[in-house]
Design a protein around this motif. Structure first.
Motif, PDB file in Angstrom:
ATOM      1  N   LEU A   1     -19.421   5.096-124.940  1.00 27.56           N
ATOM      2  CA  LEU A   1     -19.572   5.632-123.582  1.00 27.56           C
ATOM      3  C   LEU A   1     -20.087   4.578-122.599  1.00 27.56           C
ATOM      4  N   PRO A   2     -21.241   3.947-122.849  1.00 24.90           N
ATOM      5  CA  PRO A   2     -21.697   2.956-121.872  1.00 24.90           C
ATOM      6  C   PRO A   2     -20.761   1.753-121.757  1.00 24.90           C
ATOM      7  N   SER A   3     -20.131   1.339-122.853  1.00 32.27           N
ATOM      8  CA  SER A   3     -19.195   0.215-122.796  1.00 32.27           C
ATOM      9  C   SER A   3     -17.970   0.572-121.960  1.00 32.27           C
ATOM     10  N   ALA A   4     -17.497   1.803-122.097  1.00 35.61           N
ATOM     11  CA  ALA A   4     -16.336   2.244-121.314  1.00 35.61           C
ATOM     12  C   ALA A   4     -16.671   2.287-119.831  1.00 35.61           C
ATOM     13  N   ILE A   5     -17.857   2.750-119.491  1.00 29.49           N
ATOM     14  CA  ILE A   5     -18.272   2.769-118.083  1.00 29.49           C
ATOM     15  C   ILE A   5     -18.312   1.344-117.542  1.00 29.49           C
ATOM     16  N   SER A   6     -18.903   0.452-118.323  1.00 31.64           N
ATOM     17  CA  SER A   6     -19.056  -0.936-117.903  1.00 31.64           C
ATOM     18  C   SER A   6     -17.708  -1.613-117.645  1.00 31.64           C
ATOM     19  N   ASN A   7     -16.710  -1.251-118.440  1.00 35.75           N
ATOM     20  CA  ASN A   7     -15.419  -1.933-118.377  1.00 35.75           C
ATOM     21  C   ASN A   7     -14.394  -1.276-117.453  1.00 35.75           C
ATOM     22  N   PHE A   8     -14.419   0.052-117.329  1.00 36.28           N
ATOM     23  CA  PHE A   8     -13.287   0.743-116.713  1.00 36.28           C
ATOM     24  C   PHE A   8     -13.593   1.499-115.428  1.00 36.28           C
ATOM     25  N   VAL A   9     -14.877   1.668-115.093  1.00 32.72           N
ATOM     26  CA  VAL A   9     -15.222   2.473-113.920  1.00 32.72           C
ATOM     27  C   VAL A   9     -15.413   1.558-112.715  1.00 32.72           C
ATOM     28  N   PRO A  10     -14.768   1.873-111.577  1.00 31.21           N
ATOM     29  CA  PRO A  10     -14.862   1.004-110.410  1.00 31.21           C
ATOM     30  C   PRO A  10     -16.241   1.016-109.759  1.00 31.21           C
ATOM     31  N   VAL A  11     -16.498  -0.038-108.982  1.00 32.33           N
ATOM     32  CA  VAL A  11     -17.760  -0.168-108.251  1.00 32.33           C
ATOM     33  C   VAL A  11     -17.943   1.045-107.336  1.00 32.33           C
ATOM     34  N   GLY A  12     -19.176   1.512-107.212  1.00 25.64           N
ATOM     35  CA  GLY A  12     -19.468   2.702-106.407  1.00 25.64           C
ATOM     36  C   GLY A  12     -19.489   3.925-107.287  1.00 25.64           C
ATOM     37  N   LEU A  13     -18.349   4.172-107.950  1.00 24.41           N
ATOM     38  CA  LEU A  13     -18.322   5.284-108.894  1.00 24.41           C
ATOM     39  C   LEU A  13     -19.236   4.994-110.081  1.00 24.41           C
ATOM     40  N   THR A  14     -19.369   3.724-110.449  1.00 24.41           N
ATOM     41  CA  THR A  14     -20.285   3.362-111.534  1.00 24.41           C
ATOM     42  C   THR A  14     -21.702   3.803-111.205  1.00 24.41           C
ATOM     43  N   GLY A  15     -22.134   3.532-109.974  1.00 18.24           N
ATOM     44  CA  GLY A  15     -23.475   3.942-109.572  1.00 18.24           C
ATOM     45  C   GLY A  15     -23.643   5.444-109.602  1.00 18.24           C
ATOM     46  N   LEU A  16     -22.629   6.166-109.105  1.00 24.38           N
ATOM     47  CA  LEU A  16     -22.681   7.626-109.117  1.00 24.38           C
ATOM     48  C   LEU A  16     -22.739   8.158-110.543  1.00 24.38           C
ATOM     49  N   LEU A  17     -21.900   7.580-111.398  1.00 25.42           N
ATOM     50  CA  LEU A  17     -21.848   8.023-112.786  1.00 25.42           C
ATOM     51  C   LEU A  17     -23.147   7.717-113.520  1.00 25.42           C
ATOM     52  N   LEU A  18     -23.679   6.528-113.301  1.00 22.44           N
ATOM     53  CA  LEU A  18     -24.943   6.170-113.944  1.00 22.44           C
ATOM     54  C   LEU A  18     -26.080   7.039-113.434  1.00 22.44           C
ATOM     55  N   ALA A  19     -26.073   7.329-112.139  1.00 20.75           N
ATOM     56  CA  ALA A  19     -27.087   8.230-111.597  1.00 20.75           C
ATOM     57  C   ALA A  19     -26.990   9.594-112.267  1.00 20.75           C
ATOM     58  N   GLY A  20     -25.746  10.075-112.450  1.00 18.84           N
ATOM     59  CA  GLY A  20     -25.546  11.362-113.108  1.00 18.84           C
ATOM     60  C   GLY A  20     -26.000  11.357-114.542  1.00 18.84           C
ATOM     61  N   LEU A  21     -25.700  10.283-115.265  1.00 16.98           N
ATOM     62  CA  LEU A  21     -26.070  10.221-116.683  1.00 16.98           C
ATOM     63  C   LEU A  21     -27.577   9.994-116.861  1.00 16.98           C
ATOM     64  N   LEU A  22     -28.158   9.218-115.961  1.00 15.08           N
ATOM     65  CA  LEU A  22     -29.616   9.117-115.985  1.00 15.08           C
ATOM     66  C   LEU A  22     -30.233  10.473-115.660  1.00 15.08           C
TER      67      LEU A  22
ATOM     68  N   GLY B   1     -33.399  12.381-126.919  1.00 21.12           N
ATOM     69  CA  GLY B   1     -32.930  11.944-125.608  1.00 21.12           C
ATOM     70  C   GLY B   1     -33.419  10.549-125.265  1.00 21.12           C
ATOM     71  N   PHE B   2     -34.621  10.255-125.698  1.00 17.81           N
ATOM     72  CA  PHE B   2     -35.245   8.966-125.419  1.00 17.81           C
ATOM     73  C   PHE B   2     -34.447   7.809-126.023  1.00 17.81           C
ATOM     74  N   ILE B   3     -34.064   7.909-127.287  1.00 13.24           N
ATOM     75  CA  ILE B   3     -33.343   6.821-127.947  1.00 13.24           C
ATOM     76  C   ILE B   3     -31.929   6.687-127.379  1.00 13.24           C
ATOM     77  N   GLY B   4     -31.304   7.819-127.024  1.00 19.63           N
ATOM     78  CA  GLY B   4     -29.966   7.759-126.437  1.00 19.63           C
ATOM     79  C   GLY B   4     -29.975   7.059-125.089  1.00 19.63           C
ATOM     80  N   LEU B   5     -30.973   7.348-124.267  1.00 24.40           N
ATOM     81  CA  LEU B   5     -31.063   6.717-122.954  1.00 24.40           C
ATOM     82  C   LEU B   5     -31.225   5.211-123.077  1.00 24.40           C
ATOM     83  N   GLY B   6     -32.098   4.773-123.981  1.00 21.96           N
ATOM     84  CA  GLY B   6     -32.341   3.352-124.142  1.00 21.96           C
ATOM     85  C   GLY B   6     -31.090   2.584-124.537  1.00 21.96           C
ATOM     86  N   LYS B   7     -30.323   3.140-125.482  1.00 19.73           N
ATOM     87  CA  LYS B   7     -29.085   2.480-125.914  1.00 19.73           C
ATOM     88  C   LYS B   7     -28.076   2.433-124.766  1.00 19.73           C
TER      89      LYS B   7
END
Length: 610
Positions: free
Chosen positions: A350-371, A143-149
């Motif tokens: 996965l992280p590249s797709a979030i960076s490119n295609f997810v709108p502002v606001g939802l990005t924060g929610l999604l990143l919070a969920g994945l963290l 989990g540690f290495i996946g989170l860092g990437k």
């Protein structure tokens, strides 16, 4: 930095919420050993089920599965059988109830209920603790290495570097990020114990569900009226002996990915996966967070219900997110930045797709969920490792009569120690896939034989368990060095045979477990299998005793449960891809299976408490 202010605020609020959960539940966790490790065995089964599903919704696994969906299409639904994912069905049907009836705190403590006292039991106890700690540390490093990437995509190192008072090699940037976010997970897991882990997991699950459904809708709308640039065979879960996916006309680098994965001979790979998966499922839950959640339930019936709800709440939500990101990545592949100095890294989809295609606001929610996904899995695994250190080392050998205050201090110390060791191991991990393959194939190859026999064969004793586990764990640690370019699944049979030999030789090198221990175990747990001599003595003592004769029904229910799991996996995939006929067929099959399971499994759950 690629995050908007609102995204950063959402992430910060989530991190503060996890700290608050740890602080609020600290007092409750200090009440007793069971309160800390098992939530006092008072938590509702549905919360434990949500928590268990949430722990399985981890960031590294999701990154891996998005990559698989991108590369292998619908055939990727079979890859989770490497764990195997269908072990939840075996536990739902009967194994969770068997385990919960033992009424212990950890898997190592369970050993004495099966093998009694003596040298063999002591050795077995030791080897289970060793295996549990190795597997927990492996999962923590994974989990540690996946989170860092993952984080590296959103917080480029050149932005952070001016504020860091020391030098970090580019090779270890993901590990630096892993350390930072690990500290939050450690705080609430160590402070609040199991109850804190469960409530933080429920919060995480709600966030992930909203994010997953939203991503699936975005992907569905972007795909409307368009064709995915994928090769023939990508849209079907069915396969032949060979994979037969040729990406030459679409993305040539994907062919290299398939070759490096070693999955080209897919028919053989699938058979090996099923062979290993069935044996691993018969062995029962490994000594990690999954086992601890089962032992935390109120009763054997609720243990079964908890394991059953995991697939229902986890699979459709997780695969809605997975297929959503895979579709977006395929439609807009040229916008992804997957290049690294070592070549194309498909685990960054996965992280590249979030960076490119997810709108502002939802990005924060999604990143919070994945963290949260990382932190929840980390915290659950850390809680399991703490339970083994405190219950099976500290209280068993060092301070059997320790006061609650001393136990609490030891819980804190063991949590910090395990975290530090897992970080060091994470520094040596090459990538998510490599460490995953080692855990599920090599390491668990050493676990399977002894743990299948302990449930199903009366003559199996503590000596056989110890030598069987040792004969499996040692090759699991050595073989990756001897066969560095071989997929772990392919030498699983060799590890398994060596372990079986250790089980048999060890069993007959020592006397059978005393009959009183065997009778107590058989009366309490009520397993089916090869228990003839023990059953005869139990029934001689108590003619009214009813032995477990549900083997045929249990196996039928397992088959139905696995079918339901496959349907739950395909539902969101067919929905996002607008494959209406397969979707309708899948819904019909799922309804029939659920109606049947209601009659053959659900209505008989009260029998689990007898």
């Amino acid at each position: 930095m690629k995050l908007a202010t609102i995204d950063l605020i959402i992430i910060l609020v989530y991190l503060l919420a996890t700290i608050a959960i740890g602080v609020i539940l600290k007092k409750r966790a200090k009440a007793s050993k069971d309160a800390y490790m098992l939530g006092g065995k008072s938590l509702p089964w549905y919360l434990l089920g949500l928590s268990n599903a949430s722990d399985m919704f981890d960031i590294s696994g999701t990154m891996w599965m998005v990559t698989l969906a991108f590369v292998y299409g619908l055939k990727s639904i079979w890859f989770p059988w490497l764990w195997p994912s269908f072990n939840q069905v075996f536990m739902m049907v009967y194994l969770s109830a068997w385990l919960r009836r033992s009424n212990v705190t950890t898997g190592a403590e369970w050993i004495s209920t099966r093998f009694g006292k003596g040298r063999g039991t002591s050795l077995s106890h030791t080897i289970v603790v060793i295996f549990a700690l190795i597997s927990c540390l492996g999962f923590l490093a994974y989990g540690f290495i996946g989170l860092g990437k993952f984080v590296e995509i959103f917080v480029p190192w050149q932005v952070v570097q001016p504020y860091v008072p020391f030098t970090v090699s580019a090779q270890y940037v993901p590990h630096f990020y892993g350390i930072v976010f690990t500290l939050f997970a450690v705080f609430y897991a160590v402070m609040g114990g199991m109850t804190s882990v469960v409530w933080a997991d429920v919060l995480k699950y709600l966030i992930m569900s909203v994010a997953a459904v939203t991503i699936a809708i975005i992907a569905y709308r972007n795909l409307a009226g368009r064709q995915l640039p994928v090769p023939d065979g990508w849209h079907t879960p069915f396969f032949n002996w060979r994979l037969q996916l040729d990406w030459s006309q679409q993305i040539r680098e994907v062919n290299e990915k398939i070759k490096s994965d070693g999955f080209s001979l897919f028919g053989i790979f699938f058979m090996m996966m099923v062979f290993k998966g069935i044996l691993a499922s018969l062995a029962g839950p490994a000594p990690n967070y999954d086992m601890q959640k089962i032992l935390s339930t109120r009763s054997p019936k609720e243990a079964s219900m908890m394991s059953g709800i995991v697939s229902v709440v986890l699979i459709p939500v997780r695969y809605a997110m997975i297929i959503g990101f895979a579709v977006l990545a395929l439609l807009y592949y040229n916008q992804l930045n997957l290049s690294t100095p070592q070549g194309i890294d498909f685990e960054k989809i996965l992280p590249s797709a979030i960076s490119n295609f997810v709108p502002v606001g939802l990005t924060g929610l999604l990143l919070a969920g994945l963290l949260a996904a990382f932190m929840g899995t980390f915290a659950g695994t850390l809680n399991a490792a703490q339970a083994y250190i405190v219950n099976d080392i500290y209280l068993k050998y060092l301070q059997p009569n320790a006061a609650n205050r001393s136990i609490t201090a030891m819980n804190y110390l063991s949590g910090i120690l395990v975290t530090l060791v897992s970080i060091v191991l994470g520094l040596f991990a090459r990538d998510v896939n490599s460490i995953l393959q080692w855990i599920v194939s090599a390491l668990y190859g050493g676990y399977v034989a002894a743990n299948v026999l302990k449930w199903h064969w009366w003559r199996f004793n503590g000596s056989g368990f110890f030598w069987g586990m040792l004969a499996g764990i040692v090759p699991a640690l050595i073989f990756p060095q001897l066969f560095p370019h071989t997929l772990g699944l392919y030498y699983f049979p060799l590890i398994f045979l060596i372990s079986v030999a250790g089980c048999i030789l060890g069993t007959y090198a020592a006397p059978a477990t005393d009959m009183d221990t065997l009778k107590h175990f058989y009366r309490t747990v009520k397993p089916w299998g090869f228990w003839g001599p023990v059953q005869a003595q139990v029934m001689a003592d108590d003619p009214g005793f009813r032995p477990n004769k549900r083997f045929g029904t249990d196996m039928f229910n397992v088959l139905l449960g696995i079918t339901a799991q496959i349907c739950l996996t395909l539902l969101p995939i067919y929905a996002v891809l607008s494959m209406r006929l397969p979707l309708a067929v899948t819904v019909i099959i799922l309804v029939i299976v659920c109606i049947t399971l209601r009659k053959t499994w659900w209505k008989h759950l009260d029998e689990q408490n007898i």
